[in-house]
Structure formats: structure tokens, C-alpha cells
Write a protein that holds these residues in place. Structure first.
Motif, short mmCIF file in Angstrom:
data_model
loop_
_atom_site.label_atom_id
_atom_site.label_comp_id
_atom_site.label_asym_id
_atom_site.label_seq_id
_atom_site.Cartn_x
_atom_site.Cartn_y
_atom_site.Cartn_z
N TRP A 45 0.84 -1.22 0.00
CA TRP A 45 0.00 0.00 0.00
C TRP A 45 0.87 1.26 0.00
O TRP A 45 0.60 2.22 -0.72
CB TRP A 45 -0.92 -0.03 1.21
CG TRP A 45 -1.71 1.25 1.34
CD1 TRP A 45 -2.79 1.61 0.63
CD2 TRP A 45 -1.44 2.30 2.26
NE1 TRP A 45 -3.24 2.85 1.03
CE2 TRP A 45 -2.42 3.30 2.03
CE3 TRP A 45 -0.47 2.51 3.25
CZ2 TRP A 45 -2.46 4.48 2.76
CZ3 TRP A 45 -0.51 3.68 3.96
CH2 TRP A 45 -1.49 4.66 3.73
N LEU A 46 1.91 1.23 0.81
CA LEU A 46 2.81 2.38 0.86
C LEU A 46 3.50 2.61 -0.48
O LEU A 46 3.61 3.74 -0.96
CB LEU A 46 3.87 2.18 1.95
CG LEU A 46 3.38 2.27 3.40
CD1 LEU A 46 4.50 1.89 4.35
CD2 LEU A 46 2.89 3.68 3.70
N GLY A 48 2.42 1.76 -3.37
CA GLY A 48 1.44 2.17 -4.38
C GLY A 48 0.93 3.57 -4.20
O GLY A 48 0.46 4.19 -5.15
N SER A 49 0.98 4.10 -2.99
CA SER A 49 0.41 5.42 -2.72
C SER A 49 1.47 6.50 -2.54
O SER A 49 1.15 7.62 -2.17
CB SER A 49 -0.46 5.37 -1.46
OG SER A 49 0.32 5.00 -0.33
N THR A 50 2.73 6.20 -2.80
CA THR A 50 3.82 7.16 -2.60
C THR A 50 4.43 7.53 -3.94
O THR A 50 4.68 6.67 -4.78
CB THR A 50 4.90 6.54 -1.69
OG1 THR A 50 4.30 6.09 -0.48
CG2 THR A 50 5.97 7.58 -1.35
N ALA A 51 4.64 8.84 -4.13
CA ALA A 51 5.24 9.32 -5.37
C ALA A 51 6.71 8.91 -5.46
O ALA A 51 7.33 8.55 -4.46
CB ALA A 51 5.12 10.85 -5.45
N ASP A 54 8.98 10.89 -3.23
CA ASP A 54 8.87 10.49 -1.83
C ASP A 54 9.60 9.18 -1.57
O ASP A 54 10.19 8.97 -0.51
CB ASP A 54 7.40 10.35 -1.44
CG ASP A 54 6.68 11.69 -1.48
OD1 ASP A 54 7.37 12.72 -1.43
OD2 ASP A 54 5.44 11.70 -1.57
N THR A 81 2.13 13.34 6.24
CA THR A 81 3.00 12.59 5.36
C THR A 81 2.86 11.10 5.62
O THR A 81 2.42 10.67 6.68
CB THR A 81 4.47 13.00 5.59
OG1 THR A 81 4.81 12.74 6.95
CG2 THR A 81 4.69 14.48 5.30
N VAL A 82 3.25 10.31 4.62
CA VAL A 82 3.17 8.87 4.75
C VAL A 82 4.15 8.36 5.79
O VAL A 82 3.83 7.51 6.62
CB VAL A 82 3.44 8.21 3.38
CG1 VAL A 82 3.41 6.69 3.50
CG2 VAL A 82 2.41 8.68 2.37
#
Length: 308
Positions: A45-46, A48-51, A54, A81-82
Motif C-alpha cells: 500500500w505504501l 502504491g500510494s507514494t510518489a 517520496d 506525510t506517509v
């Protein structure tokens, strides 16, 4: 042989666990499996959801975690922030700053730079003032007209005013024809204006004596504008770069040097302003204006002679 019959017999019994497939060992293994799967899905998940930027920041963080910690990047409670502690820009390696701290630092830096530029500009204008005064003193022909040259520093920059005297006018009566000595003064000033990068504003002024036709025909407004343009031409003839001229205006008798006596010859003058950066920006903006020699400023900077 008799001793062998008395030897004790030892029987070993092995107790077997009665749990079998009903025991609890499998639960521990299953819990470990679920934990691992949850960690795996969180990782996916991290990712997939982080640019991409980042991700680079996260990688740098784990490469040098001690450096980030020593740099003050706490951020454990940062929910924006993540990865807590990275701030809004995870590519930074210096640790995050408190919200608003960046803006304060930037404003202080910009203000300090502006003040330094203003000081440097003021120094250049002061030096230009001294050079013009020195040029007037060193020229025997122009030295006798020194009283008609008023130089001071205003909020717009360096102001150079060439004023009339009762028996020594700069222009012909009611005309834009320059007197020979006025032409010499303007050309001498024009030689020095290229020494600074500042733009020039030039304004013409008259006294309050009206034309017989009043304001309907040729008036003090046209006369002051014509005199300003005649002065502009002489500055360029003296060597001033024509691209430095930013503003030429005729103000008639709207801004008097001697407010108590509107007909005093000293009100007839040419005002040359070597503009500072702030004044230049005001003129260049749409609808911008420059405050040209207000009455209060004149009284503060000049001791105005009165008419005899």
C-alpha cells in the motif's frame, strides 16, 4: 549368580502429549503468518500510494537515519506525510522544520537583501551628488550658477533642481528656448548620469503667472512640458544614454517651490530625479506614479529664498 537375582529392574515410561492436531502450536504459526501478510500488504500500500520523489526520500532516510535524527527531524506526530518525520518534502535530508518557519526565514532573508541593496543604492547616489557638485565647482563658467542648482536626496532618489533667479532665467520669457548657461549646466549633468544604472524622471515647473488666454489655449501646462523636453534633449546631447529616460512630465505651477509666493521666480525650475529602484517600479507599473517634490518635502529639504 546370587547377586544377579537381586538386581533391581528399571522400567522407563515415555509420556506422549495427548494434544495431537487438537494442540495450540499451530495457532502461533498462524499468527506469525497473518502478521507477516499484514506487513506485506502495508508495504504494498505504501509503495502504491507514494510518489517517486517520496520514495527517494524514504530511501535516503533509511540510508542515513542518524543524520536525519541529528538534524532535528522529529515529526513523529506529523499526520500530513506517509512516513512521519519527513515533512512535506521527503526528498530533503536536513529534517523537517516547524510549519511556518520556512516562510519566516525566507522573509527575513529577503528583507535583509533588500536593505543591503537600498544601502548600496544610497551610497551610489551620494557619490553621484558629490561628483556633480565637484564638477560645478571645478568649472569656472558654471560655478557662478551654483546657487541655481539645488541637489538633495528624497524618497524617490537623487533630485537635481535647476531654478530661475530674478535676473537670471533658465529659459526665454514664456518660451522653451534654453539660455546658453542652462544648456551648459544640463550637458555637464548629462555627462555624470551614466555613472549609475538608475533611470531618470524629468519634470518642468512654472510659476503661477497665467497666459492671457488662460487655460483654454497654450498655457503653463504646455510650457512646462516643452521646457522639460528641451532639457531632456540637452541631457542626451551632454552624453546621457537616452534609454535611461523613463518619465518626462510638465507640472505647470501645481507643485510650487515657494508656496507662500506662487509668482516667485524660483518656482520656475527643471527637476531631474535619479530614481531609486522603488520609484522605478512604481512608474513601470500600470497606473503607477511618482510623488514629485511635495510641498512638505520641499520645506524639509530646502531653505526657500523669498522674493525681495
Amino acid at each position: 549368580m546370587a547377586d544377579e537375582g537381586l538386581r533391581p529392574i528399571i522400567v522407563k515410561r515415555i509420556k506422549k502429549g495427548g494434544g495431537g492436531h487438537h494442540g495450540g502450536a499451530w495457532k502461533i504459526a498462524y499468527a506469525d503468518f497473518v502478521t507477516a501478510m499484514m506487513a506485506f500488504f502495508l508495504l504494498m500500500w505504501l509503495l502504491g500510494s507514494t510518489a517517486k520523489g517520496d520514495l527517494n526520500g524514504i530511501a535516503e532516510y533509511f540510508k542515513t537515519p542518524l543524520k536525519v535524527a541529528m538534524a532535528g527531524g522529529s515529526g513523529s506526530g506529523d499526520a500530513n506525510t506517509v512516513i512521519p518525520g519527513g515533512g512535506k518534502d521527503l526528498t530533503r535530508q536536513d529534517g523537517q522544520l516547524r510549519k511556518g518557519e520556512n516562510e519566516v526565514v525566507n522573509k527575513r532573508t529577503i528583507r535583509a537583501a533588500q536593505q543591503e541593496l537600498e544601502r548600496a543604492e544610497r551610497t551610489r547616489l551620494d557619490e553621484l551628488k558629490k561628483r556633480i557638485e565637484k564638477a560645478m565647482d571645478s568649472n569656472p563658467t558654471l560655478k557662478q550658477f551654483k546657487n541655481q542648482l539645488l541637489i538633495d536626496i528624497t524618497s524617490e532618489g537623487l533630485r537635481i533642481q535647476i531654478v530661475d533667479e530674478k535676473n537670471r532665467p533658465m529659459f526665454g520669457l514664456a518660451s522653451a528656448q534654453l539660455q546658453p548657461y542652462t544648456r551648459d549646466i544640463l550637458r555637464e549633468i548629462g555627462k555624470t548620469l551614466n555613472d549609475v544604472p538608475n533611470k531618470i524622471s524629468l519634470s518642468g515647473h512654472t510659476d503661477a503667472t497665467p497666459y492671457s488666454s488662460g487655460e483654454k489655449g497654450y498655457s503653463n501646462w504646455e510650457l512646462s512640458a516643452d521646457r522639460a523636453n528641451a532639457s531632456r534633449r540637452e541631457l542626451i546631447a551632454g552624453g546621457m544614454d537616452e534609454s535611461k529616460m523613463l518619465r518626462v512630465v510638465g507640472l505647470s505651477s501645481a507643485v510650487l517651490l515657494d508656496k507662500e509666493d506662487p509668482f516667485n521666480p524660483i518656482n520656475r525650475r527643471i527637476s531631474i530625479i535619479v530614481m531609486n529602484k522603488k520609484a522605478e517600479e512604481m512608474v513601470e507599473k500600470d497606473g503607477g506614479s511618482v510623488n514629485v517634490s511635495t510641498d512638505e518635502e520641499v520645506q524639509e529639504n530646502l531653505a526657500v529664498p523669498t522674493k525681495n
